[in-house]
Design a protein around this motif. Structure first.
Motif, PDB file in Angstrom:
ATOM      1  N   HIS A 135       0.826  -1.210   0.000  1.00 31.55           N
ATOM      2  CA  HIS A 135       0.000   0.000   0.000  1.00 31.55           C
ATOM      3  C   HIS A 135       0.860   1.260   0.000  1.00 31.55           C
ATOM      4  CE1 HIS A 135      -3.567   2.388   0.575  1.00 31.55           C
ATOM      5  NE2 HIS A 135      -3.137   2.867   1.727  1.00 31.55           N
ATOM      6  N   MET A 136       1.918   1.273   0.806  1.00 35.69           N
ATOM      7  CA  MET A 136       2.767   2.461   0.874  1.00 35.69           C
ATOM      8  C   MET A 136       3.613   2.624  -0.383  1.00 35.69           C
ATOM      9  SD  MET A 136       3.997   2.755   4.824  1.00 35.69           S
ATOM     10  CE  MET A 136       4.706   4.376   4.507  1.00 35.69           C
ATOM     11  N   THR A 137       3.982   1.502  -1.012  1.00 38.02           N
ATOM     12  CA  THR A 137       4.743   1.594  -2.261  1.00 38.02           C
ATOM     13  C   THR A 137       3.900   2.232  -3.358  1.00 38.02           C
ATOM     14  OG1 THR A 137       6.078  -0.345  -1.688  1.00 38.02           O
ATOM     15  CG2 THR A 137       5.997   0.281  -4.011  1.00 38.02           C
ATOM     16  N   LYS A 138       2.632   1.859  -3.409  1.00 40.66           N
ATOM     17  CA  LYS A 138       1.722   2.474  -4.381  1.00 40.66           C
ATOM     18  C   LYS A 138       1.496   3.942  -4.056  1.00 40.66           C
ATOM     19  CE  LYS A 138      -0.782  -1.808  -5.388  1.00 40.66           C
ATOM     20  NZ  LYS A 138      -2.046  -2.566  -5.177  1.00 40.66           N
ATOM     21  N   GLY A 139       1.457   4.257  -2.769  1.00 36.92           N
ATOM     22  CA  GLY A 139       1.289   5.640  -2.356  1.00 36.92           C
ATOM     23  C   GLY A 139      -0.088   6.198  -2.647  1.00 36.92           C
ATOM     24  N   PHE A 140      -0.193   7.507  -2.522  1.00 36.82           N
ATOM     25  CA  PHE A 140      -1.466   8.205  -2.704  1.00 36.82           C
ATOM     26  C   PHE A 140      -1.174   9.555  -3.318  1.00 36.82           C
ATOM     27  CE2 PHE A 140      -4.343  11.471  -1.000  1.00 36.82           C
ATOM     28  CZ  PHE A 140      -5.566  10.987  -1.429  1.00 36.82           C
ATOM     29  N   ARG A 141      -1.958   9.915  -4.297  1.00 37.93           N
ATOM     30  CA  ARG A 141      -1.764  11.211  -4.937  1.00 37.93           C
ATOM     31  C   ARG A 141      -3.103  11.795  -5.336  1.00 37.93           C
ATOM     32  NH1 ARG A 141       2.957  12.574  -9.317  1.00 37.93           N
ATOM     33  NH2 ARG A 141       2.723  14.851  -9.276  1.00 37.93           N
ATOM     34  N   ARG A 142      -3.309  13.049  -4.988  1.00 34.61           N
ATOM     35  CA  ARG A 142      -4.548  13.725  -5.377  1.00 34.61           C
ATOM     36  C   ARG A 142      -4.373  14.347  -6.759  1.00 34.61           C
ATOM     37  NH1 ARG A 142      -7.590  14.247  -0.800  1.00 34.61           N
ATOM     38  NH2 ARG A 142      -6.517  14.626   1.175  1.00 34.61           N
ATOM     39  N   PRO A 143      -5.484  14.515  -7.462  1.00 37.91           N
ATOM     40  CA  PRO A 143      -5.413  15.345  -8.669  1.00 37.91           C
ATOM     41  C   PRO A 143      -5.116  16.781  -8.260  1.00 37.91           C
ATOM     42  CG  PRO A 143      -7.697  14.852  -8.099  1.00 37.91           C
ATOM     43  CD  PRO A 143      -6.839  14.006  -7.196  1.00 37.91           C
ATOM     44  N   ALA A 144      -4.608  17.567  -9.174  1.00 34.46           N
ATOM     45  CA  ALA A 144      -4.293  18.968  -8.871  1.00 34.46           C
ATOM     46  C   ALA A 144      -5.540  19.689  -8.383  1.00 34.46           C
ATOM     47  CB  ALA A 144      -3.721  19.647 -10.107  1.00 34.46           C
ATOM     48  N   MET A 145      -5.394  20.443  -7.305  1.00 34.30           N
ATOM     49  CA  MET A 145      -6.516  21.182  -6.726  1.00 34.30           C
ATOM     50  C   MET A 145      -6.081  22.591  -6.363  1.00 34.30           C
ATOM     51  SD  MET A 145      -8.336  18.584  -4.007  1.00 34.30           S
ATOM     52  CE  MET A 145      -8.988  16.991  -4.489  1.00 34.30           C
ATOM     53  N   HIS A 146      -7.076  23.466  -6.222  1.00 35.80           N
ATOM     54  CA  HIS A 146      -6.828  24.788  -5.650  1.00 35.80           C
ATOM     55  C   HIS A 146      -7.072  24.711  -4.144  1.00 35.80           C
ATOM     56  CE1 HIS A 146      -6.148  26.822  -9.403  1.00 35.80           C
ATOM     57  NE2 HIS A 146      -7.258  26.312  -9.917  1.00 35.80           N
ATOM     58  N   LEU A 147      -6.638  25.728  -3.445  1.00 35.20           N
ATOM     59  CA  LEU A 147      -6.660  25.729  -1.981  1.00 35.20           C
ATOM     60  C   LEU A 147      -8.045  25.441  -1.420  1.00 35.20           C
ATOM     61  CD1 LEU A 147      -5.296  26.234   0.758  1.00 35.20           C
ATOM     62  CD2 LEU A 147      -5.844  28.666   0.469  1.00 35.20           C
ATOM     63  N   LEU A 148      -9.068  26.089  -1.929  1.00 37.74           N
ATOM     64  CA  LEU A 148     -10.410  25.905  -1.382  1.00 37.74           C
ATOM     65  C   LEU A 148     -10.909  24.477  -1.599  1.00 37.74           C
ATOM     66  CD1 LEU A 148     -11.941  29.317  -2.504  1.00 37.74           C
ATOM     67  CD2 LEU A 148     -11.325  28.648  -0.170  1.00 37.74           C
ATOM     68  N   ASP A 149     -10.514  23.868  -2.703  1.00 41.92           N
ATOM     69  CA  ASP A 149     -10.865  22.470  -2.944  1.00 41.92           C
ATOM     70  C   ASP A 149     -10.194  21.562  -1.914  1.00 41.92           C
ATOM     71  OD1 ASP A 149     -12.220  22.333  -5.867  1.00 41.92           O
ATOM     72  OD2 ASP A 149     -10.676  23.869  -5.857  1.00 41.92           O
ATOM     73  N   VAL A 150      -8.950  21.837  -1.602  1.00 34.96           N
ATOM     74  CA  VAL A 150      -8.223  21.045  -0.607  1.00 34.96           C
ATOM     75  C   VAL A 150      -8.905  21.131   0.752  1.00 34.96           C
ATOM     76  CG1 VAL A 150      -6.054  20.835   0.668  1.00 34.96           C
ATOM     77  CG2 VAL A 150      -6.014  21.257  -1.793  1.00 34.96           C
ATOM     78  N   LEU A 151      -9.288  22.330   1.154  1.00 37.08           N
ATOM     79  CA  LEU A 151      -9.921  22.513   2.462  1.00 37.08           C
ATOM     80  C   LEU A 151     -11.260  21.785   2.541  1.00 37.08           C
ATOM     81  CD1 LEU A 151      -9.172  26.306   3.039  1.00 37.08           C
ATOM     82  CD2 LEU A 151      -7.929  24.346   3.972  1.00 37.08           C
ATOM     83  N   ALA A 152     -12.062  21.889   1.483  1.00 38.52           N
ATOM     84  CA  ALA A 152     -13.358  21.201   1.476  1.00 38.52           C
ATOM     85  C   ALA A 152     -13.168  19.690   1.487  1.00 38.52           C
ATOM     86  CB  ALA A 152     -14.171  21.632   0.259  1.00 38.52           C
ATOM     87  N   THR A 153     -12.241  19.202   0.678  1.00 39.60           N
ATOM     88  CA  THR A 153     -11.973  17.766   0.634  1.00 39.60           C
ATOM     89  C   THR A 153     -11.568  17.245   2.002  1.00 39.60           C
ATOM     90  OG1 THR A 153     -11.343  17.757  -1.695  1.00 39.60           O
ATOM     91  CG2 THR A 153     -10.458  15.986  -0.334  1.00 39.60           C
ATOM     92  N   CYS A 154     -10.673  17.949   2.668  1.00 33.68           N
ATOM     93  CA  CYS A 154     -10.191  17.500   3.977  1.00 33.68           C
ATOM     94  C   CYS A 154     -11.298  17.547   5.027  1.00 33.68           C
ATOM     95  CB  CYS A 154      -8.995  18.353   4.413  1.00 33.68           C
ATOM     96  SG  CYS A 154      -7.491  18.021   3.459  1.00 33.68           S
TER      97      CYS A 154
END
Length: 285
Positions: A135-154
């Protein structure tokens, strides 16, 4: 028509809010120690140190509890990926201090659960380690986001995580598992409040822009998932166990936060904000 703010402008404009909410978070967070949730007297050596290796009959947990705690470990142990993904947007001032605080809180969740599972021999340690490495080798990556998108997602992600941990506690597996799951849920809920408060500040500063981010993140929301043995997704197996069902996200994750933000009673949206809000009318509780 409202002026669109760049991420840099938003970081600067919301700097006072993030500092204030970081202080509130630290004040509200009850101090606790991960080692206190682990029954160390139950521990014994494995064969490498002259003891006995794991056998299935050593586990006293139900299948649902083993599954749930395995998923918790794998998600929490992938913290370096999550830290990178959130940190690359917030690497400045009080924002960066929040990233550090959030990371430290998340890290102790994995430490506590993994120690509990190993000491009590609740799961196969070799299988867990192989899953963790994969699982850690595969890792995790989000699509590119703007700041407000990051805050809402979190905000949504932490609310969803709290629900999952509350449901693990509700299994009534044993007092220690219940205490561990409840403890993590409290942290999740406080973290969701922090992010939700920052979204609220964004709504006051740039209503249309923030409303657009909220609608977009609802439409494209996915909780972190884990691929389990036999190739099954944790989404599927957690739903079957009644621990987290994506079909209920509207009711349990989105609607409470939309109410918190007064989305359906605000009167400061322009045309673009109204359009984005209209996309969420099905979540109006």
């Amino acid at each position: 028509m409202q002026t669109l703010l760049t991420d840099r402008e938003l970081l600067e404009s919301l700097a006072v809010d993030v500092e204030l909410n970081l202080r509130k978070h630290v004040e509200a967070a009850e101090e606790w120690q991960p080692h206190e949730f682990v029954p160390w007297d139950d521990g014994r050596n494995f064969a490498f140190l002259g003891g006995t290796d794991w056998e299935p009959e050593q586990s006293e947990l139900s299948a649902d509890a083993k599954l749930a705690l395995t998923v918790c470990v794998l998600i929490a142990d992938n913290l370096p990926s999550y830290h990178r993904e959130i940190g690359k947007y917030l690497r400045t001032g009080a924002w960066w201090r929040w990233v550090g605080r959030w990371t430290a809180e998340e890290n102790r969740h994995e430490i506590m659960i993994r120690n509990y599972l190993m000491v009590t021999r609740s799961v196969d340690p070799i299988e867990l380690e192989r899953l963790r490495m994969d699982h850690m080798t595969k890792g995790f990556r989000r699509p590119a986001m703007h700041l407000l998108d990051v805050l809402a997602t979190c905000a949504f992600e932490e609310a969803a995580s709290a629900i999952r941990h509350r449901n693990i506690a509700a299994l009534g597996e044993n007092p220690m598992v219940t205490a561990i799951a409840d403890r993590i849920a409290v942290d999740d809920e406080l973290q969701s409040v922090f992010f939700a408060n920052m979204v609220a500040a964004g709504l006051d500063l740039a209503p249309d822009q923030t409303m657009r981010a909220i609608a977009d993140r609802v439409a494209d929301f996915h909780v972190p998932t884990v691929t389990l043995p036999a190739g099954r997704s944790s989404d599927e197996v957690l739903a079957e166990a009644g621990l987290y069902d994506r079909a209920k996200e509207g009711e349990l994750v989105f609607t409470p936060l939309l109410k918190r933000w007064n989305i359906f009673t605000r009167s400061d949206f322009g045309a673009e904000g109204e359009k984005a809000r209209d996309e969420l009318t099905h979540l109006r509780g």
